[in-house]
Motif scaffolding. Structure first.
Motif, PDB file in Angstrom:
ATOM      1  N   GLN A 243       0.830  -1.205   0.000  1.00 28.24           N
ATOM      2  CA  GLN A 243       0.000   0.000   0.000  1.00 28.24           C
ATOM      3  C   GLN A 243       0.865   1.256   0.000  1.00 28.24           C
ATOM      4  O   GLN A 243       0.508   2.265  -0.614  1.00 28.24           O
ATOM      5  N   THR A 311      -8.685   0.227   1.366  1.00 23.71           N
ATOM      6  CA  THR A 311      -7.813  -0.002   0.210  1.00 23.71           C
ATOM      7  C   THR A 311      -8.613  -0.400  -1.022  1.00 23.71           C
ATOM      8  O   THR A 311      -8.374   0.112  -2.130  1.00 23.71           O
ATOM      9  N   THR A 315      -8.863   2.360  -4.526  1.00 27.22           N
ATOM     10  CA  THR A 315      -8.089   2.057  -5.742  1.00 27.22           C
ATOM     11  C   THR A 315      -8.779   2.505  -7.028  1.00 27.22           C
ATOM     12  O   THR A 315      -8.165   3.204  -7.852  1.00 27.22           O
ATOM     13  N   LEU A 408      -0.743   1.583  -8.964  1.00 30.68           N
ATOM     14  CA  LEU A 408      -2.003   1.277  -8.276  1.00 30.68           C
ATOM     15  C   LEU A 408      -2.245  -0.223  -8.140  1.00 30.68           C
ATOM     16  O   LEU A 408      -2.977  -0.658  -7.245  1.00 30.68           O
ATOM     17  N   ASN A 411      -2.063  -2.206  -4.731  1.00 34.66           N
ATOM     18  CA  ASN A 411      -3.113  -2.255  -3.720  1.00 34.66           C
ATOM     19  C   ASN A 411      -3.819  -3.611  -3.665  1.00 34.66           C
ATOM     20  O   ASN A 411      -4.481  -3.922  -2.668  1.00 34.66           O
TER      21      ASN A 411
END
Length: 431
Positions: A243, A311, A315, A408, A411
């Motif tokens: 993360q 999370t 995203t 990204l 995540n």
């Protein structure tokens, strides 16, 4: 007359007001830590032009090179925090990183700037683990999620002030003067830590039937082995690392993204992103801490369920923000994404404290941050820079868009890691 404050022998001997002062002071230290770390992000474009650097080199300055020294110094510094005065360690390290931030402003080339950033990294390694250890002695286990979330929100405030101040100072005085002006105040705060912060007795926040930390430290490798056998700690570290790839990668490159893709000035991008990535993200961190502090009293797994949920939701918001064709649409999507982006920090760190236990708390935090920061700081900014350089020849203006989309993806394993940690956290809990 004695300049150093006397140590604290028991939690009942200090007022609630002084405990809040300790939290506020250490949060201020953390704010300055993040100002000095993150200010480079809003200065990327003028530094790139002045020193003729590539995005990969800039990613190294902000990411991998910084992270390698930060995490390498972090574990031995944490061992010192488990054995020596944590207050003195924080003060000395703060003087080091603040001075090195100012020296970044006189760098004439990539090598000199890299060496100064390495100095910042080594100094900043002495901030988080000793501070966490002190806060855990001033706050009982049931109060730690809220206290640690307030402390962790200092990162967002630091981002806010770094972006805001860095952008305006760069436009008014240039990037070199901006680094010098931003670096020096930390020395004053370090002296304030020395003369006002009272070193607490280790374990004093625990119930009377729980033994305090031993005065003679166990062997490092034995302690490390104990921590590595607690799988929850490993899952938290890996989840936080993946993360952090997103949070550091996005935070480092968003100012340059808006300057290149949406033609914003440094001051405009800095001010706007300071509010979103600073104040709004920090508010999300505090909200998460307050909520999980209540929920985790009955069910500890909420300390890890909450980061997983945040999370998953944040995203796609980030992805749509990067793909948006207008600056306004991008900023509107970034706002809720930023609010959710820092919700993992306080709860996950509170879980780390509980799993590590009083004897190994600073070392446990350092081990978690070692893995987390090596992946996060070391990988996020560099990955964005490498992907951006790969697409620069074809689409030089929007190549950063592809780099941000690539990071990204981290995540996905982050959310999985939090859920795996939640399955085991009750078995590994040591207070």
């Amino acid at each position: 007359m004695k300049l150093m404050p006397t140590p604290v022998s028991g939690l009942d001997s200090v007022s609630r007001g002084y405990r809040f002062y300790v939290l506020a002071l250490l949060t201020l230290v953390f704010i300055i830590n993040f100002i000095d770390r993150q200010v480079l992000s809003v200065l990327i474009e003028p530094i790139k032009r002045d020193l003729q650097l590539s995005d990969t080199q800039l990613g190294l300055l902000s990411g991998l090179a910084f992270a390698l020294f930060y995490v390498t110094a972090g574990v031995p510094v944490a061992r010192l925090a488990d054995q020596r005065s944590r207050r003195n360690l924080i003060a000395v390290c703060m003087i080091v990183w603040s001075s090195m931030t100012a020296l970044c402003g006189i760098a004439a080339n990539f090598a000199q700037l890299l060496l100064a950033r390495v100095g910042v990294a080594i100094g900043e390694a002495g901030c988080v683990a000793p501070s966490h250890s002190i806060l855990s002695d001033y706050y009982r286990p049931e109060d730690r999620p809220a206290a640690l979330s307030i402390y962790s929100a200092g990162a967002s405030v630091g981002v806010f002030l770094g972006l805001l101040g860095g952008g305006w100072l760069a436009e008014a005085h240039g990037w070199r003067a901006a680094l010098v002006i931003i670096g020096l105040p930390g020395v004053v705060v370090a002296l304030l830590v020395l003369v006002t912060l009272r070193e607490p007795t280790r374990g004093m926040s625990l119930p009377s039937h729980v033994a305090p930390a031993a005065s003679t430290p166990a062997r490092f490798w034995s302690d490390l082995g104990q921590l590595l056998r607690r799988r929850t700690l490993i899952f938290i570290a890996l989840a936080g690392g993946f993360q952090s790839m997103v949070t550091y990668g996005v935070a480092t490159w968003l100012p340059a993204f808006f300057m290149r893709v949406h033609d914003m000035s440094a001051s405009h991008a800095g001010t706007t992103l300071a509010i979103i990535n600073g104040l709004i993200a920090g508010t999300g961190a505090i909200v998460a801490g307050v909520i999980t502090a209540r929920l985790s009293r009955d069910e500890r797994r909420w300390l890890l369920w909450a980061p997983a949920i945040a999370t998953v939701v944040s995203t796609p918001l980030y992805a749509f923000a990067v793909l948006a064709q207008s600056a306004l649409a991008s900023l509107l999507l970034l706002t809720p994404a930023a609010f959710l982006s820092m919700m993992y920090v306080g709860p996950a760190l509170a879980a780390t404290h509980g799993v590590a236990g009083v004897h190994l708390r600073a070392t446990g935090v350092a081990l978690t941050l070692f893995v987390s920061n090596l992946l996060g700081m070391g990988g996020g900014a560099v990955l964005v820079g490498i992907v951006s350089d790969a697409f620069a020849a074809v689409e030089p203006t929007v190549s950063l868009r592809y780099g941000l989309l690539a990071v990204l993806l981290a995540n996905i394993p982050a959310a999985i890691g939090y859920l795996l940690a939640a399955k085991r956290v009750r078995d590994d809990w040591h207070e």
